[in-house]
Design an enzyme around this catalytic site. Structure first.
Site, mmCIF file in Angstrom:
data_model
loop_
_atom_site.group_PDB
_atom_site.id
_atom_site.type_symbol
_atom_site.label_atom_id
_atom_site.label_comp_id
_atom_site.label_asym_id
_atom_site.label_seq_id
_atom_site.Cartn_x
_atom_site.Cartn_y
_atom_site.Cartn_z
ATOM 1 N N GLU A 327 46.223 33.037 41.408
ATOM 2 C CA GLU A 327 45.760 34.375 41.773
ATOM 3 C C GLU A 327 45.782 34.580 43.280
ATOM 4 O O GLU A 327 45.957 35.690 43.769
ATOM 5 C CB GLU A 327 44.353 34.612 41.220
ATOM 6 C CG GLU A 327 44.303 34.956 39.750
ATOM 7 C CD GLU A 327 44.339 33.751 38.841
ATOM 8 O OE1 GLU A 327 43.950 33.878 37.673
ATOM 9 O OE2 GLU A 327 44.783 32.661 39.278
ATOM 10 N N HIS A 376 38.579 34.752 40.865
ATOM 11 C CA HIS A 376 37.390 34.350 40.127
ATOM 12 C C HIS A 376 37.017 32.891 40.345
ATOM 13 O O HIS A 376 35.846 32.540 40.428
ATOM 14 C CB HIS A 376 37.600 34.625 38.633
ATOM 15 C CG HIS A 376 38.832 33.992 38.054
ATOM 16 N ND1 HIS A 376 38.831 33.297 36.876
ATOM 17 C CD2 HIS A 376 40.122 33.935 38.499
ATOM 18 C CE1 HIS A 376 40.050 32.857 36.609
ATOM 19 N NE2 HIS A 376 40.850 33.242 37.579
ATOM 20 N N LYS A 402 37.048 38.226 35.410
ATOM 21 C CA LYS A 402 38.395 37.907 34.934
ATOM 22 C C LYS A 402 38.361 36.907 33.795
ATOM 23 O O LYS A 402 39.154 36.996 32.858
ATOM 24 C CB LYS A 402 39.233 37.378 36.101
ATOM 25 C CG LYS A 402 40.719 37.236 35.816
ATOM 26 C CD LYS A 402 41.462 36.850 37.079
ATOM 27 C CE LYS A 402 42.962 37.008 36.927
ATOM 28 N NZ LYS A 402 43.557 36.111 35.954
#
Length: 422
Positions: A327, A376, A402
């Site tokens: 991410e 997250h 998430k």
């Protein structure tokens, strides 16, 4: 308890062992696999113990766009009804920054008769997907991705083809899983083969194979890097999703850092997910190994790194190059935020991460506002630092939705005080 979440949260060190029972949410990895396979199966499937989070919600929404009925009869259950075939959606599939769903669907929608665009947010649009697109093209599938990242446009002909497809799984095991899950919808047998010996988190491929077999697929492993998949299609099934091992790492970390005892309701060796390997490493705290290979438990590395900051001796993390394309660049993010707590606490050495460790960290650190990079795992792992250090503030705490929407409520339930900040 904390709804809506504020822009920032400061964790107040409990100064006592954390003791209690916590049931982690269902596995994101298994839930997303099960949702997709149920959508590719003929009939009605019931998934229990499943994760309801931003990632799985995006997957379910995309499946609904393609004509699949996805109902949610309970807080941890899905009922999926499908003809076994996906239909061309009216518009692009938007998957936010859900890498698992994006890669899995990029392969699965090749079985659609028509055009499908798989897209995501700005962060997803810089995450690589080129090797998967190249593999799809080798099967005769019309797939394009001009930047090598989403959006991906697939013009399907209702089948996944047949023959042999090769894939470089070194960057992500999700490419391999994506091809394997779509392969039973081929015109004939499909051989999926790795082009090299390296594969990111091989244990996730094992998760994929187990899920496929639960829905009736026939897969034969020919050798360590080659699988033969028969064109069986899928049949509906009922599946119980095990708890999320990545989420469990935060609880194991909290237990180790506070000297507590947190009952997860499931033994570490009962997990089938690779991140459960982290428990044996965390259990060695404060004498964790000098070198930790994170290649097969990648999502656990941020947790391990934060715990390592309080270890008796330095810890080097190796085999983690893939963390740069998650991410966010998690190697850099973890290093940046550890150094925000105490300059020099972490160093990037190539794709290794060296955590200097400091047994006196709690008395030497300064208050720190932790940047989470919309990630997250950065938010949840650095919250553990707040169990030992005063003044740890987590920015954008809502990003934990998430994969673990109840994360902050879980900490509060264990007696950790959380102070809202502007």
């Amino acid at each position: 308890m904390l709804n809506p979440l504020p822009p920032a949260l400061t964790i107040v060190p409990p100064n006592r062992p954390l003791v209690g029972r916590v049931c982690p949410p269902g596995s994101k990895s298994i839930t997303n696999r099960a949702l997709l396979l149920a959508a590719l199966a003929n009939g009605t499937s019931r998934l229990t113990g499943a994760l309801k989070s931003k990632d799985t919600t995006l997957m379910a929404a995309a499946l609904r766009q393609m004509g699949v009925t996805v109902e949610e009869p309970g807080a941890t259950s899905f009922t999926v009804t499908s003809t076994g075939r996906l239909r061309a959606p009216a518009g692009p599939l938007f998957l936010g920054n859900a890498g698992t769903a994006t890669r899995f669907l990029a392969a699965a929608v090749a079985t659609v008769d028509g055009e499908v665009i798989v897209d995501g947010d700005d962060e997803m649009r810089v995450r690589p997907i080129g090797p998967l697109v190249t593999a799809l093209q080798s099967l005769g599938i019309d797939a394009t991705s001009p930047t090598g990242c989403p959006p991906v446009t697939i013009r399907g002909k209702g089948s996944f083809g047949s023959g042999r497809v090769e894939i470089d799984g070194g960057l992500s095991s999700q490419y391999v899983s994506a091809l394997l899950m779509a392969a039973p919808l081929g015109d004939g047998p499909i051989t999926v083969a790795l082009t090299g010996s390296d594969i990111g988190a091989r244990g996730y491929v094992d998760l994929t194979l187990a899920a496929m077999r639960s829905f009736g697929a026939t897969v034969q492993q020919l050798d360590a890097g080659t699988w033969l998949v028969q064109p069986t299609g899928y049949q509906a099934a009922d599946l119980l999703v095990e708890p999320d091992a990545s989420a469990a790492t935060y609880l194991w970390g909290a237990q180790a850092l506070t000297g507590g005892k947190i009952d997860l309701g499931v033994a570490a060796d009962a997990f089938t997910q690779p991140d459960a390997l982290a428990q044996a490493v965390i259990a060695q705290f404060p004498n964790m190994p000098a070198v930790i290979d994170g290649s097969q438990m990648q999502d656990a590395v941020p947790t391990l790194a934060v715990v390592a900051a309080f270890n008796n001796t330095p810890v080097r993390f190796v085999g983690i190059a893939n963390l740069r394309v998650k991410e966010t660049d998690r190697i850099r993010a973890v290093a940046n935020e550890l150094n925000r707590i105490l300059p020099g606490l972490a160093t990037e050495e190539g794709d290794d991460l060296l955590v200097a460790s400091d047994t006196n960290l709690a008395s030497r650190s300064q208050p720190a506002r932790i940047v989470t990079y919309h990630d997250h795992r950065i938010a949840m792992s650095f919250a553990l630092a707040g169990l030992k250090l005063s003044g740890i503030t987590i920015l954008d705490p809502a990003c934990t939705g998430k994969t673990y929407p109840e994360y902050w409520d879980m900490l509060a339930g264990l007696g950790v005080e959380l102070q809202p900040k502007a």
